[in-house]
Design a protein around this motif. Structure first.
Motif, PDB file in Angstrom:
ATOM      1  N   HIS A   9      -1.194  -3.279  -4.952  1.00 56.95           N
ATOM      2  CA  HIS A   9      -2.584  -2.402  -3.818  1.00 56.95           C
ATOM      3  C   HIS A   9      -2.497  -3.282  -3.160  1.00 56.95           C
ATOM      4  CE1 HIS A   9      -4.769  -4.080  -6.443  1.00 56.95           C
ATOM      5  NE2 HIS A   9      -5.943  -4.622  -5.987  1.00 56.95           N
ATOM      6  N   ASP A  11      -6.064  -4.598  -0.754  1.00 60.32           N
ATOM      7  CA  ASP A  11      -7.518  -4.495  -0.620  1.00 60.32           C
ATOM      8  C   ASP A  11      -8.343  -3.888   0.725  1.00 60.32           C
ATOM      9  OD1 ASP A  11      -7.010  -6.487   1.635  1.00 60.32           O
ATOM     10  OD2 ASP A  11      -7.842  -8.530   0.720  1.00 60.32           O
ATOM     11  N   ALA A  12      -9.180  -4.460   0.820  1.00 58.99           N
ATOM     12  CA  ALA A  12     -10.401  -3.637   2.588  1.00 58.99           C
ATOM     13  C   ALA A  12      -9.494  -3.569   3.218  1.00 58.99           C
ATOM     14  CB  ALA A  12     -11.698  -4.067   1.852  1.00 58.99           C
ATOM     15  N   VAL A  17      -2.056  -6.907  -2.647  1.00 54.24           N
ATOM     16  CA  VAL A  17      -2.586  -7.764  -3.914  1.00 54.24           C
ATOM     17  C   VAL A  17      -1.537  -7.317  -4.814  1.00 54.24           C
ATOM     18  CG1 VAL A  17      -4.473  -8.017  -5.269  1.00 54.24           C
ATOM     19  CG2 VAL A  17      -4.812  -7.887  -3.048  1.00 54.24           C
ATOM     20  N   PHE A  25      -5.113 -10.107 -10.568  1.00 54.60           N
ATOM     21  CA  PHE A  25      -5.426 -10.049  -9.614  1.00 54.60           C
ATOM     22  C   PHE A  25      -4.831 -10.623  -8.329  1.00 54.60           C
ATOM     23  CE2 PHE A  25      -7.786  -5.112  -9.120  1.00 54.60           C
ATOM     24  CZ  PHE A  25      -7.001  -5.223 -10.331  1.00 54.60           C
ATOM     25  N   HIS A  27      -3.787 -12.153  -4.019  1.00 56.26           N
ATOM     26  CA  HIS A  27      -3.622 -11.970  -3.286  1.00 56.26           C
ATOM     27  C   HIS A  27      -2.222 -12.733  -2.652  1.00 56.26           C
ATOM     28  CE1 HIS A  27      -7.568 -10.903  -1.673  1.00 56.26           C
ATOM     29  NE2 HIS A  27      -6.854  -9.936  -1.302  1.00 56.26           N
ATOM     30  N   ASP A  66      -9.306  -9.345 -13.560  1.00 60.78           N
ATOM     31  CA  ASP A  66      -9.601  -8.164 -12.385  1.00 60.78           C
ATOM     32  C   ASP A  66      -8.903  -6.325 -12.947  1.00 60.78           C
ATOM     33  OD1 ASP A  66     -10.327  -9.956 -10.719  1.00 60.78           O
ATOM     34  OD2 ASP A  66      -8.586 -10.451 -10.478  1.00 60.78           O
TER      35      ASP A  66
END
Ligand SMILES: [Zn+2]
Length: 69
Positions: A9, A11-12, A17, A25, A27, A66
């Motif tokens: 997915h 991240d902000a 990730v 999770f 990176h 996570d």
């Protein structure tokens, strides 16, 4: 601990990730010249790495998950 990649997915900050089978999770940035993961920039590349293993340091440290499996 080597863990398989089961999903991804963003991240902000729009960094990719990897979701590992253990529930941690990690990176998987492509940030040349320090970090070279050109595969993470394309859907095909990410798909090709599904099922591959990453070394999960959080498992080595017994870190909390996570995400629940
Ligand atoms: Zn882990």
């Amino acid at each position: 601990m080597d863990r398989h990649i089961i999903d991804y997915h963003l991240d902000a900050k729009s960094d990719w990730v990897a979701v590992l089978e253990c529930g941690h999770f990690q990176h998987v940035r492509h940030d040349p010249p320090w970090i070279n993961r050109p595969w993470v920039a394309t859907p095909e590349g990410r798909a090709s790495m599904l099922g591959q293993v990453l070394a999960c340091r959080k498992c080595d440290d017994n870190a909390p998950l996570d995400r629940k499996r």
